[in-house]
Structure formats: structure tokens, C-alpha cells
Design a protein around this motif. Structure first.
Motif, short mmCIF file in Angstrom:
data_model
loop_
_atom_site.label_atom_id
_atom_site.label_comp_id
_atom_site.label_asym_id
_atom_site.label_seq_id
_atom_site.Cartn_x
_atom_site.Cartn_y
_atom_site.Cartn_z
N SER A 281 -13.03 -18.72 -27.65
CA SER A 281 -12.41 -19.14 -26.40
C SER A 281 -10.94 -19.46 -26.65
O SER A 281 -10.53 -19.74 -27.78
N TYR B 95 -7.50 -29.18 -25.19
CA TYR B 95 -8.21 -29.39 -23.92
C TYR B 95 -9.01 -30.69 -24.03
O TYR B 95 -10.15 -30.67 -24.49
N GLY C 4 -10.07 -18.50 -18.56
CA GLY C 4 -10.90 -18.79 -17.40
C GLY C 4 -11.48 -17.51 -16.82
O GLY C 4 -10.75 -16.63 -16.37
N VAL D 287 -18.05 -21.63 -16.02
CA VAL D 287 -16.69 -22.07 -15.70
C VAL D 287 -16.69 -22.85 -14.39
O VAL D 287 -16.01 -23.88 -14.26
N ARG D 288 -17.46 -22.37 -13.42
CA ARG D 288 -17.53 -23.11 -12.15
C ARG D 288 -18.13 -24.50 -12.35
O ARG D 288 -17.70 -25.47 -11.73
N GLN E 10 -15.44 -26.68 -13.84
CA GLN E 10 -14.48 -27.11 -12.81
C GLN E 10 -15.07 -28.22 -11.94
O GLN E 10 -14.39 -29.20 -11.61
N THR F 7 -10.28 -28.86 -16.55
CA THR F 7 -9.15 -28.10 -16.03
C THR F 7 -9.21 -26.67 -16.55
O THR F 7 -9.12 -26.43 -17.75
N THR F 8 -9.39 -25.71 -15.64
CA THR F 8 -9.35 -24.29 -15.97
C THR F 8 -8.51 -23.61 -14.91
O THR F 8 -8.26 -24.16 -13.84
N LYS G 57 -7.34 -21.72 -11.72
CA LYS G 57 -7.96 -21.58 -10.41
C LYS G 57 -7.74 -20.18 -9.87
O LYS G 57 -6.70 -19.57 -10.11
N LEU H 139 -8.64 -16.57 -12.20
CA LEU H 139 -9.76 -16.33 -13.09
C LEU H 139 -9.95 -14.83 -13.30
O LEU H 139 -9.78 -14.03 -12.39
N ASP I 108 -7.00 -13.46 -21.52
CA ASP I 108 -6.62 -14.62 -20.71
C ASP I 108 -5.41 -14.38 -19.82
O ASP I 108 -4.89 -15.31 -19.20
N THR J 270 -2.40 -16.69 -20.27
CA THR J 270 -2.51 -18.12 -19.92
C THR J 270 -1.96 -19.04 -20.98
O THR J 270 -1.20 -19.97 -20.69
#
Length: 255
Positions: free
Chosen positions: A140, A147, A187, A193-194, A197, A202-203, A205, A219, A248, A251
Motif C-alpha cells: 500500500s 498515516y 485510494g 476503503v469505504r 472512510q 483519511t483517504t 475522496k 479514487l 496511486d 497521490t
């Protein structure tokens, strides 16, 4: 079509999310897929969705004996193993101070011990064939970043990142025809992941209802990960070994 024709692929945590997307994509390109999970209903559904003679085996990746049995069943059914995707995982949304010892150990049992067992026994089976073989460990972006709400998860994914490199060089120095790489999704639009959240993690949106096309933020789709898994499973990536591939959309390098 046929980019991994005839390759036997085992995917852990294939009952939903990224594992399901991986199984379907590999089967689409000719892979003979073994889906494993503790989620029997989800795993059986994935096997039906994947087609191409895919099978499901109930499997707790924290159980060392279960790993040996699953691999023996795979070899008995398909004759060999060419691709292993160590995908099974969970997330606990807690900081270092709020994570309990039980939660810490559970996360590591699945994502550290589970990947260790997969590497140990997967290599043992793969080295018996003369094909080009590939192990893909799902880490990941959390393995690179601070994080706070994902303390145990990030620690386990960091272990996956390191184990990948050691295993890759071990196989190379041993003369095995096995590559080992890690992938690092950011994300991605999955139930896990949902859940993160919803619990305050924090991921990224979704932008515009999740329909923003790159290079915009948001995402990613499970298929974005599955396509990377397919590439690493195929002989197209035969010179990629011990690598870490970010999925990612930039990101973690955002200024």
C-alpha cells in the motif's frame, strides 16, 4: 487475450474487492485461477464471475498448515503454480495509542504472517517447474507515508514491502525462475476503503461522483490494480524483479 494463457494463478482474499478484480482479469487473459478466502460465499461468487475453470478454496491465510493444504490442492487440480497474489488484508482505523494488542496481532497475522507463509510455501512449489513464475505482494502507499489512523495496517504493509525485496533476491541468487514484486495501491474504490472512510480514516475522496478521469484526483478503480497485477503476472514483465509499483495517480508525490 491470452497474455497469461495456461498460467496457474492463486489469489488470496479473492472474495471481494481487489482480489475479485484480480481473479476476473487474470482469467480473462487465460489464467487458471484459484481463489481463496475465509468468505465462502464471496469466494464462490468470484469463481463463477471469473469463469475459465476457476475454483474456490476456503483458506485462512494466518494458518500455516492451511497454506500447505491449499497449495497441495492447487498442484493436484492444475498441476503446478505460476502466479501467487498475496492480497488478503484487513484495516483497523486506529492510531498507535488506540490500537489494542489484539488488533495489532490480528492485522499482522493476516498481512505479515500470511504473506510470509505465502512466500515460503509458494516459492517451494513454484521452484519445481521450469516456467517463468511471479509472486505479487499487495502492499500500500501506507508503507511510504505517515498515516496516523492506520498504524497497524501501515506497519504490516511496510513489512510486506521489505519481505518482497528479500524474497526477490533470495530467488534470484538461488537460481529459481521466480520474480517477486510488490504493488502499492492508493485510494481504490473498494468496500474496505469505504469502511476506512466511514470510520474516520483519511483517504482520497472521489471527484465528480467518482467519474473524474486522470490526471484529476479521486479514487481509482479495482481494475486499475488488476491490470497491474496482470502485467506482473505475465512474461511481459520478465525483467522486473524486487520492484515496488505505485498505483496511486501521483497521490504520494503531491506537493
Amino acid at each position: 487475450m491470452g497474455r497469461i494463457e495456461g498460467k496457474v494463478c492463486l489469489i488470496t482474499g479473492g472474495g471481494a474487492g481487489l482480489g475479485r478484480a484480480d481473479a476476473i482479469r487474470l482469467a480473462e487473459e487465460g489464467g487458471k485461477v484459484v481463489i481463496t478466502d475465509v468468505n465462502v460465499a464471496g469466494g464462490e461468487e468470484t469463481a463463477q464471475m471469473a469463469g475459465n475453470d476457476a475454483i474456490f478454496i476456503k483458506h485462512d491465510v494466518t494458518d500455516e498448515d492451511a497454506w500447505q493444504k491449499v497449495l497441495a490442492q492447487t498442484a493436484s487440480h492444475f498441476g503446478k503454480l505460476n502466479v501467487l497474489v498475496n492480497n488478503a488484508g484487513i484495516v483497523v482505523v486506529k492510531t498507535v495509542e488506540s490500537t489494542t494488542t489484539e488488533e495489532w496481532r490480528r492485522v499482522h497475522a493476516i498481512m505479515t504472517d500470511g504473506v510470509f507463509f505465502g512466500l515460503k510455501y509458494g516459492i517451494g512449489l513454484m521452484k519445481e517447474n521450469e516456467d517463468r513464475n511471479s509472486i505479487i505482494n499487495v502492499s500500500s502507499t501506507a508503507a511510504f507515508l505517515g498515516y496516523p489512523p492506520f498504524f497497524a495496517y501501515a506497519a504490516a504493509k511496510g513489512a510486506v514491502r521489505s519481505m518482497t525485496k528479500s524474497a526477490a533476491i533470495h530467488c534470484q541468487q538461488s537460481g529459481y525462475r521466480i520474480r517477486v514484486n510488490s504493488i502499492h495501491p492508493g485510494g481504490i474504490a473498494t468496500a474496505m476503503v469505504r469502511q476506512a472512510q466511514a470510520e474516520g480514516g483519511t483517504t482520497p475522496k472521489p471527484a465528480d461522483g467518482g467519474n473524474a478521469a486522470p490526471p484529476g484526483p479521486g479514487l481509482g478503480d479495482p481494475e486499475d490494480v488488476a491490470n497491474t497485477v496482470l502485467f506482473l503476472a505475465s512474461d511481459e514483465s520478465k525483467f522486473i524483479n524486487g520492484a515496488e509499483m505505485l498505483i496511486d495517480n501521483g497521490t504520494i508525490i503531491q506537493p
